[in-house]
Write a protein that holds these residues in place. Structure first.
Motif, PDB file in Angstrom:
ATOM      1  N   ILE A 156       0.840  -1.356   0.034  1.00  0.00           N
ATOM      2  CA  ILE A 156       0.067  -0.028   0.096  1.00  0.00           C
ATOM      3  C   ILE A 156       0.745   1.226  -0.100  1.00  0.00           C
ATOM      4  CG2 ILE A 156      -1.678   1.299   1.341  1.00  0.00           C
ATOM      5  CD1 ILE A 156      -2.668  -1.510   2.304  1.00  0.00           C
ATOM      6  N   THR A 157       1.867   1.423   0.940  1.00  0.00           N
ATOM      7  CA  THR A 157       2.669   2.421   0.940  1.00  0.00           C
ATOM      8  C   THR A 157       3.485   2.587  -0.283  1.00  0.00           C
ATOM      9  OG1 THR A 157       4.452   1.134   2.365  1.00  0.00           O
ATOM     10  CG2 THR A 157       2.725   2.507   3.330  1.00  0.00           C
ATOM     11  N   GLU A 160       1.463   4.162  -2.956  1.00  0.00           N
ATOM     12  CA  GLU A 160       1.382   5.686  -2.942  1.00  0.00           C
ATOM     13  C   GLU A 160       2.640   6.451  -3.279  1.00  0.00           C
ATOM     14  OE1 GLU A 160      -0.395   8.898   0.333  1.00  0.00           O
ATOM     15  OE2 GLU A 160       1.041   7.339   1.229  1.00  0.00           O
ATOM     16  N   ILE A 161       3.675   5.797  -2.755  1.00  0.00           N
ATOM     17  CA  ILE A 161       5.016   6.391  -3.117  1.00  0.00           C
ATOM     18  C   ILE A 161       5.148   6.478  -4.530  1.00  0.00           C
ATOM     19  CG2 ILE A 161       7.464   6.250  -2.926  1.00  0.00           C
ATOM     20  CD1 ILE A 161       6.978   4.904  -0.225  1.00  0.00           C
ATOM     21  N   ALA A 162       4.913   5.374  -5.466  1.00  0.00           N
ATOM     22  CA  ALA A 162       5.002   5.578  -6.981  1.00  0.00           C
ATOM     23  C   ALA A 162       4.008   6.384  -7.444  1.00  0.00           C
ATOM     24  CB  ALA A 162       4.512   4.058  -7.319  1.00  0.00           C
ATOM     25  N   PHE A 163       2.801   6.604  -6.745  1.00  0.00           N
ATOM     26  CA  PHE A 163       1.866   7.555  -7.488  1.00  0.00           C
ATOM     27  C   PHE A 163       2.280   8.730  -7.448  1.00  0.00           C
ATOM     28  CE2 PHE A 163      -1.906  10.091  -6.669  1.00  0.00           C
ATOM     29  CZ  PHE A 163      -2.511  10.250  -7.918  1.00  0.00           C
ATOM     30  N   LEU A 164       2.699   9.297  -5.995  1.00  0.00           N
ATOM     31  CA  LEU A 164       3.113  10.839  -5.703  1.00  0.00           C
ATOM     32  C   LEU A 164       4.408  10.956  -6.549  1.00  0.00           C
ATOM     33  CD1 LEU A 164       2.509  10.819  -1.871  1.00  0.00           C
ATOM     34  CD2 LEU A 164       1.059  11.854  -3.639  1.00  0.00           C
ATOM     35  N   CYS A 165       5.500  10.061  -6.749  1.00  0.00           N
ATOM     36  CA  CYS A 165       6.765  10.334  -7.366  1.00  0.00           C
ATOM     37  C   CYS A 165       6.449  10.477  -8.718  1.00  0.00           C
ATOM     38  CB  CYS A 165       7.693   9.116  -7.273  1.00  0.00           C
ATOM     39  SG  CYS A 165       8.542   9.111  -5.527  1.00  0.00           S
ATOM     40  N   SER A 166       5.709   9.686  -9.278  1.00  0.00           N
ATOM     41  CA  SER A 166       5.187   9.784 -10.577  1.00  0.00           C
ATOM     42  C   SER A 166       4.808  11.203 -11.123  1.00  0.00           C
ATOM     43  CB  SER A 166       4.342   8.642 -11.246  1.00  0.00           C
ATOM     44  OG  SER A 166       3.282   8.628 -10.490  1.00  0.00           O
ATOM     45  N   GLY A 167       3.702  11.663 -10.142  1.00  0.00           N
ATOM     46  CA  GLY A 167       3.027  12.772 -10.413  1.00  0.00           C
ATOM     47  C   GLY A 167       4.110  14.147 -10.425  1.00  0.00           C
ATOM     48  N   MET A 168       4.839  14.006  -9.377  1.00  0.00           N
ATOM     49  CA  MET A 168       5.762  14.998  -9.297  1.00  0.00           C
ATOM     50  C   MET A 168       6.974  15.002 -10.126  1.00  0.00           C
ATOM     51  SD  MET A 168       6.142  15.564  -5.085  1.00  0.00           S
ATOM     52  CE  MET A 168       6.613  13.617  -4.793  1.00  0.00           C
ATOM     53  N   ALA A 169       7.183  13.836 -10.771  1.00  0.00           N
ATOM     54  CA  ALA A 169       8.191  13.715 -11.744  1.00  0.00           C
ATOM     55  C   ALA A 169       7.563  14.380 -13.301  1.00  0.00           C
ATOM     56  CB  ALA A 169       8.597  12.488 -12.258  1.00  0.00           C
ATOM     57  N   LEU A 170       6.545  14.151 -13.454  1.00  0.00           N
ATOM     58  CA  LEU A 170       5.648  14.705 -14.637  1.00  0.00           C
ATOM     59  C   LEU A 170       5.795  16.406 -14.472  1.00  0.00           C
ATOM     60  CD1 LEU A 170       2.750  12.415 -15.339  1.00  0.00           C
ATOM     61  CD2 LEU A 170       4.755  12.535 -16.558  1.00  0.00           C
ATOM     62  N   PHE A 171       5.398  16.894 -13.299  1.00  0.00           N
ATOM     63  CA  PHE A 171       5.379  18.024 -12.847  1.00  0.00           C
ATOM     64  C   PHE A 171       6.614  18.930 -13.213  1.00  0.00           C
ATOM     65  CE2 PHE A 171       5.839  21.923 -10.185  1.00  0.00           C
ATOM     66  CZ  PHE A 171       4.978  22.782 -10.592  1.00  0.00           C
ATOM     67  N   ALA A 172       7.815  18.298 -12.517  1.00  0.00           N
ATOM     68  CA  ALA A 172       9.303  18.517 -12.476  1.00  0.00           C
ATOM     69  C   ALA A 172       9.569  18.652 -13.986  1.00  0.00           C
ATOM     70  CB  ALA A 172      10.158  17.686 -12.017  1.00  0.00           C
ATOM     71  N   ARG A 173       9.185  17.860 -14.934  1.00  0.00           N
ATOM     72  CA  ARG A 173       9.565  17.783 -16.359  1.00  0.00           C
ATOM     73  C   ARG A 173       8.939  18.887 -16.984  1.00  0.00           C
ATOM     74  NH1 ARG A 173      11.702  14.062 -19.532  1.00  0.00           N
ATOM     75  NH2 ARG A 173      11.554  12.598 -17.975  1.00  0.00           N
ATOM     76  N   GLY A 194       9.014  -2.116  -5.147  1.00  0.00           N
ATOM     77  CA  GLY A 194       8.787  -2.625  -3.634  1.00  0.00           C
ATOM     78  C   GLY A 194       7.157  -3.167  -3.706  1.00  0.00           C
ATOM     79  N   VAL A 195       6.467  -2.878  -4.778  1.00  0.00           N
ATOM     80  CA  VAL A 195       4.800  -3.261  -4.792  1.00  0.00           C
ATOM     81  C   VAL A 195       5.278  -4.894  -5.312  1.00  0.00           C
ATOM     82  CG1 VAL A 195       2.847  -3.400  -5.992  1.00  0.00           C
ATOM     83  CG2 VAL A 195       3.949  -1.129  -4.958  1.00  0.00           C
ATOM     84  N   ALA A 196       6.142  -5.112  -6.142  1.00  0.00           N
ATOM     85  CA  ALA A 196       6.422  -6.426  -6.921  1.00  0.00           C
ATOM     86  C   ALA A 196       7.061  -7.360  -5.692  1.00  0.00           C
ATOM     87  CB  ALA A 196       7.294  -6.160  -8.090  1.00  0.00           C
TER      88      ALA A 196
END
Length: 258
Positions: A156-157, A160-173, A194-196
């Motif tokens: 679960i955690t 969430e980390i993957a979701f938040l990091c991917s969103g921030m990566a798109l914004f940073a790009r 980690g999920v895997a």
């Protein structure tokens, strides 16, 4: 396999902890993202302790010193919970506005506390000199339930980390912060690892319960590799993001002066 994988993770963890702690100390008087900087240093630190405890000779030493069988496993799992929780703190501080920040942090603290409160009694009730808290002992109900609680939290955690990091990566790009974007993208991939990892161990436990487990030897190779990839990539990615933020903060005054 465990010794090699987690030994390498420990080296990355020590380096990442040193860099993050230095950055947190350097900017200790800066209020912006103070929680994130502190949480990142703590996350890297507890992760390093956890992977060191997962190295077989260190695990044996910990058990002989404490006199508690499975002490290293328990310590490593607690460190993993704290590692994931600290990373959530960091990302929440980066992502959420101040109006909801405190409530978001409290919610994640409560979640981690509930998980630990479930794990510890299961460990105390189940641990024995003849039992290891690994998938090899999936025939022991207490071990299976304990591991499933732990793995569910990790899944679960990390999700969430993957979701938040991917969103921030798109914004940073989009804002032309290339180093930060690369670091966050790598962190998102690491969280997927980690999920895997949780899915690998969890699927073995579930299929074992159903009477059709996949080969234990394969799981004992796949899961540590996935865990190692998650740790190394996440430490590397978040360190790159830290470097990217520092580069960006240095470029802004320069561009303004020009």
């Amino acid at each position: 396999m465990d010794g090699l994988v987690f030994g390498l993770c420990a080296l990355f963890g020590i380096a990442g902890t040193a860099l993050s702690a230095r950055e947190a100390w350097r900017q200790r008087y800066r209020n912006e993202y103070r929680i994130a900087r502190f949480a990142r240093a703590v996350a890297f630190g507890v992760c390093t302790v956890g992977v060191i405890l997962a190295i077989p000779p260190i695990a044996d030493l910990a058990e002989s010193v404490t006199g508690l069988h499975n002490a290293a496993k328990l310590g490593a799992h607690i460190c993993a919970v704290l590692w994931c929780g600290s990373l959530q703190f960091m990302l929440v501080d980066w992502s959420y506005n101040h109006e909801v920040l405190r409530a978001s942090l409290y919610a994640r603290i409560a979640f981690a506390v509930c998980v630990l409160a479930a794990m510890l009694p299961l460990f105390i009730e189940t641990t024995d000199d003849s039992i290891e808290f690994t998938t090899e002992y999936a025939t022991v109900p207490g071990v299976t339930v304990y591991l499933m609680v732990y793995l569910a939290y990790v899944a679960i955690t990390c999700g969430e980390i993957a979701f938040l990091c991917s969103g921030m990566a798109l914004f940073a790009r989009q804002t032309a912060h290339a180093w930060t974007a690369r670091g966050l993208a790598l962190s998102a991939v690491a969280a997927v690892f980690g999920v895997a990892y949780a899915a690998s161990k969890g699927s073995y436990l579930v299929t074992h319960y159903l009477g059709h487990p996949w080969p234990l030897r394969v799981e004992e190779i796949v899961s540590p590799v996935l865990a190692g990839l998650a740790v190394i990539a996440l430490i590397t990615g978040l360190t790159l993001a830290m470097v990217g933020r520092r580069r960006s903060s240095r470029e802004v005054p320069t561009s303004q002066a020009a």
